[in-house]
Scaffold this motif. Structure first.
Motif, PDB file in Angstrom:
ATOM      1  N   SER B  10      67.506  22.933  22.140  1.00  0.00           N
ATOM      2  CA  SER B  10      68.266  24.032  21.556  1.00  0.00           C
ATOM      3  C   SER B  10      69.616  23.514  21.084  1.00  0.00           C
ATOM      4  O   SER B  10      70.126  22.506  21.581  1.00  0.00           O
ATOM      5  N   LEU B  11      70.156  24.217  20.099  1.00  0.00           N
ATOM      6  CA  LEU B  11      71.383  23.774  19.458  1.00  0.00           C
ATOM      7  C   LEU B  11      72.096  24.983  18.890  1.00  0.00           C
ATOM      8  O   LEU B  11      71.478  25.797  18.189  1.00  0.00           O
ATOM      9  N   VAL B  12      73.387  25.104  19.205  1.00  0.00           N
ATOM     10  CA  VAL B  12      74.195  26.196  18.667  1.00  0.00           C
ATOM     11  C   VAL B  12      75.340  25.583  17.873  1.00  0.00           C
ATOM     12  O   VAL B  12      76.090  24.754  18.391  1.00  0.00           O
ATOM     13  N   VAL B  13      75.445  25.965  16.608  1.00  0.00           N
ATOM     14  CA  VAL B  13      76.503  25.448  15.739  1.00  0.00           C
ATOM     15  C   VAL B  13      77.111  26.600  14.959  1.00  0.00           C
ATOM     16  O   VAL B  13      76.599  27.729  14.982  1.00  0.00           O
ATOM     17  N   HIS B  14      78.188  26.314  14.247  1.00  0.00           N
ATOM     18  CA  HIS B  14      78.831  27.322  13.418  1.00  0.00           C
ATOM     19  C   HIS B  14      78.387  27.185  11.970  1.00  0.00           C
ATOM     20  O   HIS B  14      78.029  26.084  11.502  1.00  0.00           O
ATOM     21  N   GLU B  15      78.432  28.295  11.288  1.00  0.00           N
ATOM     22  CA  GLU B  15      78.083  28.314   9.868  1.00  0.00           C
ATOM     23  C   GLU B  15      78.883  27.250   9.134  1.00  0.00           C
ATOM     24  O   GLU B  15      80.080  27.082   9.370  1.00  0.00           O
ATOM     25  N   GLY B  16      78.211  26.527   8.247  1.00  0.00           N
ATOM     26  CA  GLY B  16      78.880  25.480   7.487  1.00  0.00           C
ATOM     27  C   GLY B  16      78.716  24.095   8.072  1.00  0.00           C
ATOM     28  O   GLY B  16      78.917  23.094   7.366  1.00  0.00           O
ATOM     29  N   ASP B  17      78.354  24.036   9.360  1.00  0.00           N
ATOM     30  CA  ASP B  17      78.144  22.727   9.985  1.00  0.00           C
ATOM     31  C   ASP B  17      76.886  22.062   9.426  1.00  0.00           C
ATOM     32  O   ASP B  17      76.023  22.715   8.833  1.00  0.00           O
ATOM     33  N   THR B  18      76.782  20.755   9.660  1.00  0.00           N
ATOM     34  CA  THR B  18      75.566  19.996   9.348  1.00  0.00           C
ATOM     35  C   THR B  18      74.855  19.682  10.659  1.00  0.00           C
ATOM     36  O   THR B  18      75.500  19.318  11.643  1.00  0.00           O
ATOM     37  N   VAL B  19      73.550  19.843  10.670  1.00  0.00           N
ATOM     38  CA  VAL B  19      72.782  19.556  11.890  1.00  0.00           C
ATOM     39  C   VAL B  19      71.698  18.531  11.599  1.00  0.00           C
ATOM     40  O   VAL B  19      71.185  18.444  10.476  1.00  0.00           O
TER      41      VAL B  19
END
Lengths: 114, 112
Positions: B10-19
């Motif tokens: 699982s991974l939680v990031v903010h809008e605009g980030d690159t994953v």
């Protein structure tokens, strides 16, 4: 073009009963695959049918069985239901089995065992 | 027995980030690796990578297959909330099986 269709959307059964799930592949697709998606286990391959024949099955007991009809639609039957059979059952179809074409999935049947 | 392992789970990031999502595999007679996106129900096909097509791109999504390392990555740039989903990696191997072997998936959540 209609996608893979599955019915019913939800199915509630009790332990020991039998369940029948249905799948219609994309028009022109001869291969149908069944997968079980249980919580925490990911998608696991159940059965593969092509041209009316069972071609391969995954590591599931014989109470999981099915068939494919002349119009390429398919049924998955689960006998003697157990609590751990609760899962989302996904059907996929493929236009050209064995050539690595991507499989296209239906929305699944959510089977709940009480 | 064929095996596909995805990370992270699982991974939680903010809008605009690159994953970057990872997938490694151990299979006999590798034929192709596929990425799917699963939102609520049906997994939808994203990419298929083979020995003759080790890099694919579609908009903000791209994927690379490393046959030497037996792995693949899925990149999503400029993430949007609509990218929130479970991303599934699957491998198609030979031997007449034709069923796909799936990893457990990466649950990606994009926060606004």
């Amino acid at each position: 073009e209609a996608g893979v269709t599955q019915s019913p959307t939800h199915l509630i059964k009790t332990r020991g009963q039998q369940a029948t799930l249905r799948c219609s592949p994309i028009s022109g697709h001869t291969s149908v695959y069944w997968y079980q998606q249980a919580l925490g286990l990911g998608l696991q391959f159940l059965l593969w049918y092509d041209e009316g024949e069972e071609r391969n099955r995954g590591n599931f007991p014989p109470r999981f069985s099915g068939r494919q009809f002349p119009n390429y639609s398919s049924e998955l039957n689960v006998n003697a239901l157990e609590l751990e059979d609760s899962a989302l059952y996904l059907c996929a179809s493929n236009p050209d089995p064995g050539r690595g074409q991507p499989q296209h999935f239906g929305d699944g049947t959510r089977l709940s065992i009480l | 027995e064929d095996k596909v392992v995805q990370s992270p789970l699982s991974l939680v990031v903010h809008e605009g980030d690159t994953v970057t999502l990872n997938c490694s595999y151990e299979v006999t007679n590798f034929r192709s690796l596929l990425w799917y996106k699963q939102e609520k129900k049906a997994p939808t096909f994203l990419f298929m990578l083979t020995s003759s097509g080790i890099e694919k791109k579609s908009g903000r999504l791209s994927s690379i297959l490393d046959k030497k390392e037996l792995s693949s990555i899925l990149n999503i740039t400029a993430t949007q909330t609509g990218d929130s989903a479970i991303y599934l990696c699957a491998v198609h191997s030979g031997g007449g099986a034709d069923g796909l072997t799936f990893g457990k998936g990466t649950h990606l959540i994009i926060q606004p």
